[in-house]
Design an enzyme around this catalytic site. Structure first.
Site, PDB file in Angstrom:
ATOM      1  N   TYR A  11       0.705  -1.308   0.106  1.00 43.88           N
ATOM      2  CA  TYR A  11       0.140  -0.113  -0.031  1.00 43.88           C
ATOM      3  C   TYR A  11       0.527   1.186   0.158  1.00 43.88           C
ATOM      4  CZ  TYR A  11      -3.365   3.345   2.073  1.00 43.88           C
ATOM      5  OH  TYR A  11      -4.059   4.469   2.515  1.00 43.88           O
ATOM      6  N   LEU A  33       5.318 -10.497  -2.675  1.00 48.58           N
ATOM      7  CA  LEU A  33       3.906 -10.697  -2.979  1.00 48.58           C
ATOM      8  C   LEU A  33       3.256 -11.788  -1.856  1.00 48.58           C
ATOM      9  CD1 LEU A  33       4.071 -10.974  -7.068  1.00 48.58           C
ATOM     10  CD2 LEU A  33       3.768  -8.903  -5.396  1.00 48.58           C
ATOM     11  N   TYR A 140       4.476  -6.132  17.284  1.00 43.72           N
ATOM     12  CA  TYR A 140       4.492  -5.199  16.151  1.00 43.72           C
ATOM     13  C   TYR A 140       5.258  -4.269  16.477  1.00 43.72           C
ATOM     14  CZ  TYR A 140       3.504  -1.987  12.384  1.00 43.72           C
ATOM     15  OH  TYR A 140       3.696  -0.936  11.270  1.00 43.72           O
ATOM     16  N   GLY A 283      -3.729  -5.793  22.199  1.00 45.01           N
ATOM     17  CA  GLY A 283      -2.596  -4.923  21.683  1.00 45.01           C
ATOM     18  C   GLY A 283      -2.940  -3.745  21.238  1.00 45.01           C
TER      19      GLY A 283
END
Ligand code: UDP
Length: 326
Positions: A11, A33, A140, A283
Site C-alpha cells: 500500500y 508478493l 509489532y 494490543g
C-alpha cells in the site's frame, strides 16, 4: 539515481514508487508478493524476492546502481502480532537485519525505514512527539523498536545513515484513483468500513467502546498516503544531501475515534450499514495522536489532507473508479 523499494507492491511502497518515478528517480521494487499486488507496481522495475533470500538480494545490489533503500516490507497488523509474535520478529526484525547486512556488504549506506507510532505504546502525553518515551505494548511495536535501536549502532560501525519515519495511521487512496488500500485478509478500519459500504460484509465491528476516550472508542491519527509518500521523498533528498540519521513522526496531529471514522464514511458515501460493538482487540492503545512539527520544520513537509472527510473521499473516488462499488 536508483532506489530499491522493499515492499514496493504494498500500500505505501507502491504509492511512494509512483511519486518517485514522477520526480525522476528510477525504482526497483523488491517484494515477495505475500501481501502486495504485482499490479500495484506500475512504475519502474519489479523483482519478486524475499528478504530472507540474501543471495538474491545481493545479486540485485550487484546488478544495479542503488544508492538508497526504502524499506517498507513488513507485516503491519498489531492485533495479529499478539497472536503470532514469531511471524513478526522473523520478518520485521530478522529480515530487516538481513537487508541492512546485505546493503552494507554492497556499500550502500542510506536507508529510509518504516517505523510506527506503535513504538510509543500507551501515551503519557498528547500529542506525541519524537521524544515521548518508547514503551511498545505489542510485538509489532516491539519489533520496530528493536530495529530502531540497532540503527545507531550501524551508523557508528558502518556509517549507515537512516531516516526512520514513525507512521501514525496511513489512510486514503491517491488523488488519481490509481492506488488504494487493500489487504487480504483485511484488518484495517477504513477498508473494513468500505467493505460494509459495498455490501461485501454485513456490518462493522467496533473493537471496544470502554476505552478512556470521549466516546469510549479508540482514537487514531489518520494521515493520507500521498502526504506520507511526499515525506519519504523529502527524507530521501535529505539523505542524498548527506544529512545525519534522524527520526520523524508522520501524522496529522488530529485524532478521530472509531465512531467518528464510521460517521465520516457514512456521510461521504451516504451508505447505511449496521455497526456492532465487539470485544477489545489485544494490543490496541486507546489513543495515538502525533505531533509532526519536526517533519514540517526540518523536512519542510506540508501535508495536503488534514481532514478525515477529504481522506475518506479519496477512498470513495478510488473505489468508484475501480468499480469496486457502484
Ligand atoms: N478497529 C475496529 N474495528 C475493526 C478494525 C479496527 O474497531 O474492524 C479499530 C482498532 O481497534 C483500532 C482502530 O480501529 O483502534 C484502528 O485500527 P487499524 O487496524 O485500522 O490500525 P492500527 O491503529 O491498529 O494500526
Amino acid at each position: 539515481m536508483q532506489v530499491l523499494v522493499t515492499g514496493g507492491a504494498g500500500y505505501i511502497g507502491s504509492q511512494v514508487i509512483k511519486q518517485l518515478n514522477q520526480q525522476g528517480y528510477e525504482t526497483i521494487a523488491y517484494d515477495n508478493l505475500s501481501y502486495g499486488y504485482r499490479e500495484s507496481v506500475r512504475w519502474g522495475e519489479f523483482i519478486e524476492g524475499d528478504l530472507a533470500d540474501t543471495d538474491k538480494l545481493e545479486r540485485v545490489f550487484h546488478e544495479h546502481n542503488i544508492c538508497v533503500v526504502m524499506h517498507f516490507a513488513a507485516f503491519i497488523s498489531a492485533g495479529e502480532s499478539v497472536i503470532d509474535p514469531i511471524k513478526y520478529y522473523q520478518n520485521n526484525v530478522i529480515n530487516t537485519l538481513n537487508l541492512i547486512h546485505t546493503m552494507l556488504r554492497c556499500n550502500v549506506n542510506k536507508l529510509i525505514f518504516s517505523s510506527t507510532a506503535a513504538v510509543y505504546g500507551e501515551p503519557k502525553t498528547i500529542p506525541i512527539d519524537e521524544n515521548h518515551p518508547l514503551c511498545p505494548i505489542n510485538p509489532y511495536g516491539v519489533g520496530k523498536y528493536l530495529v530502531e535501536k540497532t540503527l545507531p549502532v550501524f551508523d557508528k560501525t558502518h556509517g549507515l545513515k537512516c531516516i526512520s519515519f514513525r507512521y501514525f495511521n496511513a489512510a486514503g487512496a491517491d488523488a488519481d484513483g490509481e492506488l488504494g488500500e487493500m489487504h487480504d485478509p483485511e484488518t484495517h478500519l477504513i477498508p473494513l468500513i468500505f467493505d460494509a459500504v459495498s455490501g461485501k460484509t454485513k456490518d462493522v465491528s467496533i473493537f471496544g467502546d470502554d476505552y478512556n476516550t470521549p466516546d469510549g472508542t479508540c482514537i487514531r491519527d489518520y494521515i493520507h498516503i500521498s502526504d506520507l509518500a511526499q515525506a519519504h521523498i523529502l527524507g530521501l533528498t535529505r539523505l542524498l544531501n548527506h544529512a545525519e540519521s534522524d527520526i520523524f513522526n508522520l501524522g496529522n496531529g488530529a485524532g478521530y475515534s472509531v465512531k467518528e471514522v464510521i460517521d465520516a464514511i457514512k456521510k461521504v458515501t451516504g451508505a447505511e450499514f449496521s455497526v456492532e460493538v465487539a470485544a477489545r482487540r489485544a494490543g490496541d492503545t486507546s489513543k495515538l495522536i502525533s505531533s509532526s512539527d519536526k517533519a514540517k520544520e526540518i523536512l519542510g513537509w506540508k501535508p495536503q489532507y488534514p481532514e478525515l472527510e477529504k481522506i475518506v473521499e479519496t477512498v470513495w473516488n478510488w473505489k468508484k473508479k475501480a468499480k469496486q462499488i457502484s
